[in-house]
Design an enzyme around this catalytic site. Sequence first.
Site, PDB file in Angstrom:
ATOM      1  N   LYS A   1       0.846  -1.215   0.000  1.00 35.17           N
ATOM      2  CA  LYS A   1       0.000   0.000   0.000  1.00 35.17           C
ATOM      3  C   LYS A   1       0.874   1.255   0.000  1.00 35.17           C
ATOM      4  O   LYS A   1       0.639   2.176  -0.765  1.00 35.17           O
ATOM      5  CB  LYS A   1      -0.884  -0.005   1.254  1.00 35.17           C
ATOM      6  CG  LYS A   1      -1.541   1.332   1.546  1.00 35.17           C
ATOM      7  CD  LYS A   1      -2.398   1.286   2.787  1.00 35.17           C
ATOM      8  CE  LYS A   1      -1.662   1.557   4.080  1.00 35.17           C
ATOM      9  NZ  LYS A   1      -1.368   2.979   4.332  1.00 35.17           N
ATOM     10  N   ASN A   2       1.884   1.272   0.860  1.00 36.58           N
ATOM     11  CA  ASN A   2       2.680   2.494   1.012  1.00 36.58           C
ATOM     12  C   ASN A   2       3.603   2.749  -0.172  1.00 36.58           C
ATOM     13  O   ASN A   2       4.196   3.825  -0.267  1.00 36.58           O
ATOM     14  CB  ASN A   2       3.496   2.449   2.307  1.00 36.58           C
ATOM     15  CG  ASN A   2       2.613   2.663   3.523  1.00 36.58           C
ATOM     16  OD1 ASN A   2       1.423   2.945   3.389  1.00 36.58           O
ATOM     17  ND2 ASN A   2       3.198   2.527   4.702  1.00 36.58           N
TER      18      ASN A   2
ATOM     19  N   ARG B   1      -4.216  10.639   5.044  1.00 35.04           N
ATOM     20  CA  ARG B   1      -3.155  11.638   5.067  1.00 35.04           C
ATOM     21  C   ARG B   1      -2.261  11.582   3.823  1.00 35.04           C
ATOM     22  O   ARG B   1      -1.735  12.599   3.366  1.00 35.04           O
ATOM     23  CB  ARG B   1      -2.333  11.383   6.332  1.00 35.04           C
ATOM     24  CG  ARG B   1      -1.228  12.328   6.572  1.00 35.04           C
ATOM     25  CD  ARG B   1      -0.424  11.880   7.771  1.00 35.04           C
ATOM     26  NE  ARG B   1       0.963  12.265   7.601  1.00 35.04           N
ATOM     27  CZ  ARG B   1       1.439  13.454   7.914  1.00 35.04           C
ATOM     28  NH1 ARG B   1       0.656  14.357   8.420  1.00 35.04           N
ATOM     29  NH2 ARG B   1       2.705  13.747   7.717  1.00 35.04           N
TER      30      ARG B   1
ATOM     31  N   PRO C   1       2.543  16.741  11.494  1.00 36.78           N
ATOM     32  CA  PRO C   1       2.516  17.943  10.662  1.00 36.78           C
ATOM     33  C   PRO C   1       3.100  17.687   9.266  1.00 36.78           C
ATOM     34  O   PRO C   1       3.671  16.619   9.020  1.00 36.78           O
ATOM     35  CB  PRO C   1       3.398  18.930  11.435  1.00 36.78           C
ATOM     36  CG  PRO C   1       4.283  18.090  12.283  1.00 36.78           C
ATOM     37  CD  PRO C   1       3.556  16.815  12.556  1.00 36.78           C
TER      38      PRO C   1
ATOM     39  N   ILE D   1       9.158   7.126  16.312  1.00 38.48           N
ATOM     40  CA  ILE D   1       8.718   7.820  15.087  1.00 38.48           C
ATOM     41  C   ILE D   1       7.471   8.669  15.343  1.00 38.48           C
ATOM     42  O   ILE D   1       7.399   9.821  14.926  1.00 38.48           O
ATOM     43  CB  ILE D   1       8.421   6.816  13.947  1.00 38.48           C
ATOM     44  CG1 ILE D   1       9.583   5.831  13.767  1.00 38.48           C
ATOM     45  CG2 ILE D   1       8.116   7.560  12.639  1.00 38.48           C
ATOM     46  CD1 ILE D   1      10.863   6.405  13.251  1.00 38.48           C
TER      47      ILE D   1
END
Length: 427
Positions: free
Chosen positions: A22-23, A101, A131, A336
């Site tokens: 997926k990533n 995101r 962010p 992380i």
Amino acid sequence: MDSIRIRGGRPLEGEIEIFGAKNAALPLMAASLLTEETLTLSNIPHLTDITTLAHLLAQHGVEIGMDGNARRGGNAGRVLSLRAREITDTTAPYELVCRMRASILVLGPLLARVGQATVSLPGGCAIGTRPVDMHIDGLARLGAEILLEDGYIRARVRGRLRGAEIRLPFASVGATENLLMAATLADGETVIRNAAREPEVVDLALCLKAMGAEIGGIGSDELVIRGKEALSGTEHDVVGDRIEAGTYALAAAIVGGDVELAGAPAPSLRALLDYLASAGVAVSETPRGLRVRGNGRPVAADVTTQPYPGFPTDLQAQAMALMAVADGAAVITETIFENRFMHVQELRRMGADITVRGPAALVRGVDALTGAQVMATDLRASSSLVLAGLAAEGETVVHRVYHLDRGYERIEDKLAACGAEIDRVPH
Ligand code: UD1
């Protein structure tokens, strides 16, 4: 909303096919915005995150075709063809970005291709504030003028982006991908220092090269990109999903049994394999992928998440489920994301003994977990609860399955085919 019901205690025996990552698929799909020609991606997993990005890309004008029956080398991944002949709309609206995101990945390509983009700020999310300052600062270094207004990032550039030296304060995966894509169409040379080295970044860089981009340092923490006037289409096979493979490896470890993970990208799972070995789990590479044999209780072993090639944060929750039933106590440190322990409360409800202090969790292994009704607020936390359910005594019901559907294709079918008593309860 569907839930997953598990009756624990059945060892896993058999083979599990690992699909495309997926990533890796998400940034690769976003890369289609960089060319007016067709980008054909094979081994695309069937996941809601993929569908969400496809909707967003369609809104920008990308024509998308999907071949659901494609088979390549035994892999049943779908083939997606994407053609951004013309960018018809440069806005990524809140309704789509807030669902995922990774939608921020259209920012760099849109800006590079047509000189403007308006992308909703992703905002807070369950696993931390996350962010996007590194994406924004990096694009500003490439010459973009950026305004933050009404919850949107409004970016534009007069003419083309210009190559620049960028040092990332942290090796962010998404920022590296966004800046790498943007730089392929910039004027001149861009150097990205402290770049993320994740295999998914490498897969993107290789695809961009096949599209005509000039990229040096692939796989290292310094990427050098010489911008081109235009890129062309290509065909690319998405790399296997190391996180999906790692999750099933940990499943075999927690409940015992003997499982072969066909298509698992073993070289990119080194940190997990070393960890499993220290926990007493037998892992070996096979011509098709990996074989994992869990026999008896795992041994407690500490783990600290790190950027690649360190232990992936996306496997932290699943490793915690394993440690919850290990012999001894383990410290699990998350470096992380600042708030990635939401699974702790739910694991505790199943009888786990876990204490959290800041970024570290002390997990004291218990003899057995007990089934319970649980729910999680993010994707990998949900899979850790499935793993805990496989090992627990009695019945576990994992609610809010839509999180699992974002990142695991048919998780219940794959586990059931190996002997787990697991099914989906539709609502
Ligand atoms: C990607 C993965 C996600 C994985 C993560 C870390 C995708 C679609 N998602 O997410 O599954 O967990 O890498 O391996 O590939 N950060 C900032 N400012 C920024 C960008 C990031 O402070 O501009 C921080 C984040 O809040 C986080 C850390 O950097 O604490 C790592 O984030 P990043 O590597 O960017 O993760 P993602 O690309 O969002």
